[in-house]
Design a protein around this motif. Structure first.
Motif, PDB file in Angstrom:
ATOM      1  N   ALA A  98      83.750  -6.631  36.052  1.00  0.00           N
ATOM      2  CA  ALA A  98      84.504  -7.252  37.144  1.00  0.00           C
ATOM      3  C   ALA A  98      85.893  -7.660  36.678  1.00  0.00           C
ATOM      4  N   LEU A  99      86.848  -7.551  37.602  1.00  0.00           N
ATOM      5  CA  LEU A  99      88.201  -8.053  37.405  1.00  0.00           C
ATOM      6  C   LEU A  99      88.500  -9.049  38.513  1.00  0.00           C
ATOM      7  N   ARG A 100      89.248 -10.089  38.172  1.00  0.00           N
ATOM      8  CA  ARG A 100      89.695 -11.050  39.189  1.00  0.00           C
ATOM      9  C   ARG A 100      91.186 -10.877  39.413  1.00  0.00           C
ATOM     10  N   ALA A 101      91.547 -10.559  40.647  1.00  0.00           N
ATOM     11  CA  ALA A 101      92.952 -10.428  41.033  1.00  0.00           C
ATOM     12  C   ALA A 101      93.381 -11.710  41.715  1.00  0.00           C
ATOM     13  N   SER A 102      94.367 -12.400  41.138  1.00  0.00           N
ATOM     14  CA  SER A 102      94.862 -13.655  41.701  1.00  0.00           C
ATOM     15  C   SER A 102      96.169 -13.422  42.445  1.00  0.00           C
ATOM     16  N   PHE A 103      96.386 -14.191  43.517  1.00  0.00           N
ATOM     17  CA  PHE A 103      97.595 -14.062  44.327  1.00  0.00           C
ATOM     18  C   PHE A 103      97.818 -15.388  45.054  1.00  0.00           C
ATOM     19  N   PRO A 104      99.012 -15.619  45.595  1.00  0.00           N
ATOM     20  CA  PRO A 104      99.271 -16.872  46.317  1.00  0.00           C
ATOM     21  C   PRO A 104      98.303 -17.052  47.487  1.00  0.00           C
ATOM     22  N   GLU A 105      97.793 -18.259  47.654  1.00  0.00           N
ATOM     23  CA  GLU A 105      96.793 -18.500  48.692  1.00  0.00           C
ATOM     24  C   GLU A 105      97.336 -18.295  50.097  1.00  0.00           C
ATOM     25  N   ASP A 106      98.652 -18.402  50.265  1.00  0.00           N
ATOM     26  CA  ASP A 106      99.202 -18.228  51.613  1.00  0.00           C
ATOM     27  C   ASP A 106      99.385 -16.761  51.985  1.00  0.00           C
ATOM     28  N   ALA A 107      99.079 -15.859  51.053  1.00  0.00           N
ATOM     29  CA  ALA A 107      99.155 -14.419  51.356  1.00  0.00           C
ATOM     30  C   ALA A 107      97.896 -14.001  52.111  1.00  0.00           C
ATOM     31  N   SER A 108      98.074 -13.342  53.223  1.00  0.00           N
ATOM     32  CA  SER A 108      96.923 -12.914  54.035  1.00  0.00           C
ATOM     33  C   SER A 108      96.489 -11.516  53.617  1.00  0.00           C
ATOM     34  N   LEU A 109      95.702 -11.443  52.565  1.00  0.00           N
ATOM     35  CA  LEU A 109      95.216 -10.158  52.072  1.00  0.00           C
ATOM     36  C   LEU A 109      93.764  -9.956  52.487  1.00  0.00           C
ATOM     37  N   SER A 110      93.442  -8.721  52.842  1.00  0.00           N
ATOM     38  CA  SER A 110      92.101  -8.397  53.315  1.00  0.00           C
ATOM     39  C   SER A 110      91.433  -7.387  52.390  1.00  0.00           C
ATOM     40  N   HIS A 111      90.179  -7.155  52.652  1.00  0.00           N
ATOM     41  CA  HIS A 111      89.417  -6.129  51.931  1.00  0.00           C
ATOM     42  C   HIS A 111      90.140  -4.782  52.014  1.00  0.00           C
ATOM     43  N   GLY A 158      99.054  -4.596  49.341  1.00  0.00           N
ATOM     44  CA  GLY A 158     100.063  -4.760  50.382  1.00  0.00           C
ATOM     45  C   GLY A 158     101.401  -4.953  49.696  1.00  0.00           C
ATOM     46  N   ARG A 159     102.120  -6.007  50.048  1.00  0.00           N
ATOM     47  CA  ARG A 159     103.393  -6.320  49.401  1.00  0.00           C
ATOM     48  C   ARG A 159     103.270  -7.517  48.455  1.00  0.00           C
ATOM     49  N   THR A 160     102.045  -7.913  48.163  1.00  0.00           N
ATOM     50  CA  THR A 160     101.811  -9.113  47.360  1.00  0.00           C
ATOM     51  C   THR A 160     101.494  -8.740  45.918  1.00  0.00           C
ATOM     52  N   ARG A 161     102.179  -9.374  44.991  1.00  0.00           N
ATOM     53  CA  ARG A 161     101.950  -9.129  43.569  1.00  0.00           C
ATOM     54  C   ARG A 161     100.629  -9.753  43.143  1.00  0.00           C
ATOM     55  N   LEU A 162      99.962  -9.101  42.201  1.00  0.00           N
ATOM     56  CA  LEU A 162      98.664  -9.544  41.721  1.00  0.00           C
ATOM     57  C   LEU A 162      98.708  -9.839  40.223  1.00  0.00           C
ATOM     58  N   LYS A 163      97.857 -10.758  39.798  1.00  0.00           N
ATOM     59  CA  LYS A 163      97.607 -10.987  38.378  1.00  0.00           C
ATOM     60  C   LYS A 163      96.133 -10.706  38.120  1.00  0.00           C
ATOM     61  N   LEU A 164      95.861  -9.757  37.209  1.00  0.00           N
ATOM     62  CA  LEU A 164      94.486  -9.336  36.966  1.00  0.00           C
ATOM     63  C   LEU A 164      93.995  -9.816  35.607  1.00  0.00           C
ATOM     64  N   LYS A 165      92.701 -10.153  35.568  1.00  0.00           N
ATOM     65  CA  LYS A 165      92.067 -10.481  34.295  1.00  0.00           C
ATOM     66  C   LYS A 165      90.575 -10.155  34.404  1.00  0.00           C
ATOM     67  N   PRO A 166      89.960  -9.732  33.300  1.00  0.00           N
ATOM     68  CA  PRO A 166      88.509  -9.497  33.309  1.00  0.00           C
ATOM     69  C   PRO A 166      87.758 -10.819  33.418  1.00  0.00           C
TER      70      PRO A 166
END
Length: 265
Positions: A98-111, A158-166
């Protein structure tokens, strides 16, 4: 039965035949070389097809695993006699991570945003399992073989940057499934009668959905309204969701069969 006979018996079309042939190759590899082997991630429909193959093959040793209990997409693993299931799940032989992708909470990202970004990198759907989207993060289930690739190339959704970590599978926090319990009586355990109760439809409308191929029984298309339904069966209908037959009881005073359903919200 040999491999060809099994495929002739269980595969309904060319695509399903290819899926089942690949599953059989993995099964034979585990048996012949005494090593664990597994498929890619299977959808519920594909899993049902592989289950049918396993039943026809005499129930060889196998298990489905998607990273957490209740995962929708899962790999089918074939284990040698010397390996315990728990050891496989927690060991290096298990290909699910599994990887966890983090992004700003106000970004409306969907599946859809995450799946589109991942598949847009040229990856096959079978390499990716469930996507657990929550405010500010998305946990991505995947095959270990593409972990480094995603860490390097999945930069945004989308247009939102992500930070990934295992993350360890034990840290996954899937959202609790919401269900509605339905207690009802039906004149018969025919598919059209149970579907009408499950999805709040008239029996005639339920029959139309079944005949048009929009309703599945245990994740496989069923166009026969008079097909018998049993306890544990899963009904899913395009646009209406999914429902499980939890219990089939006795007869009411009016001679109708009492049933209890769980409809996923």
């Amino acid at each position: 039965m040999n491999k060809t006979e099994l495929l002739n018996k269980t595969a309904r079309d060319a695509d399903e035949r290819l899926l089942l042939a690949r599953a059989m190759d993995k099964m034979e590899l585990a048996h012949q070389r005494s090593i664990p082997s597994c498929t890619g991630f299977l959808s519920p429909q594909e899993r049902a097809s592989v289950e049918s193959l396993m039943n026809a093959s005499g129930h060889p040793r196998h298990l489905f695993f998607g990273g957490y209990e209740g995962a929708e997409r899962a790999v089918c693993a074939f284990l040698p006699d010397w390996q315990e299931e728990d050891d496989w799940r927690s060991g290096e032989d298990c290909p699910v991570c599994a990887l966890r992708a983090s992004f700003p909470e106000d970004a409306s990202l969907s599946h859809r945003d995450f799946l589109g970004s991942i598949l847009g990198l040229g990856l096959d759907r079978e390499k990716v399992g469930d996507l657990l989207v929550a405010p500010g993060c998305c946990d991505i289930l995947l095959l270990r073989e593409i972990e480094d690739f995603l860490l390097l190339h999945l930069e945004s959704a989308g247009r939102t940057r992500l930070k990934l970590k295992p993350i360890p599978l034990a840290q996954l926090a899937p959202k609790a499934v919401e269900v509605k319990t339905i207690r009802d009586t039906v004149a018969t355990l025919r598919l059209d009668a149970v579907a009408a109760s499950a999805f709040s439809l008239s029996r005639g409308r339920a029959g139309e959905l079944i005949s048009s191929g929009k309703l599945q029984l245990n994740y496989r298309e069923c166009v026969k309204p008079d097909r018998a339904v049993a306890q544990g069966d899963v009904l899913s209908c395009r646009g209406l969701g999914k429902c499980v037959v939890k219990t089939v009881g006795g007869l009411s005073k009016k001679g109708r069969t009492m049933i209890e359903l769980e409809r996923y919200l």
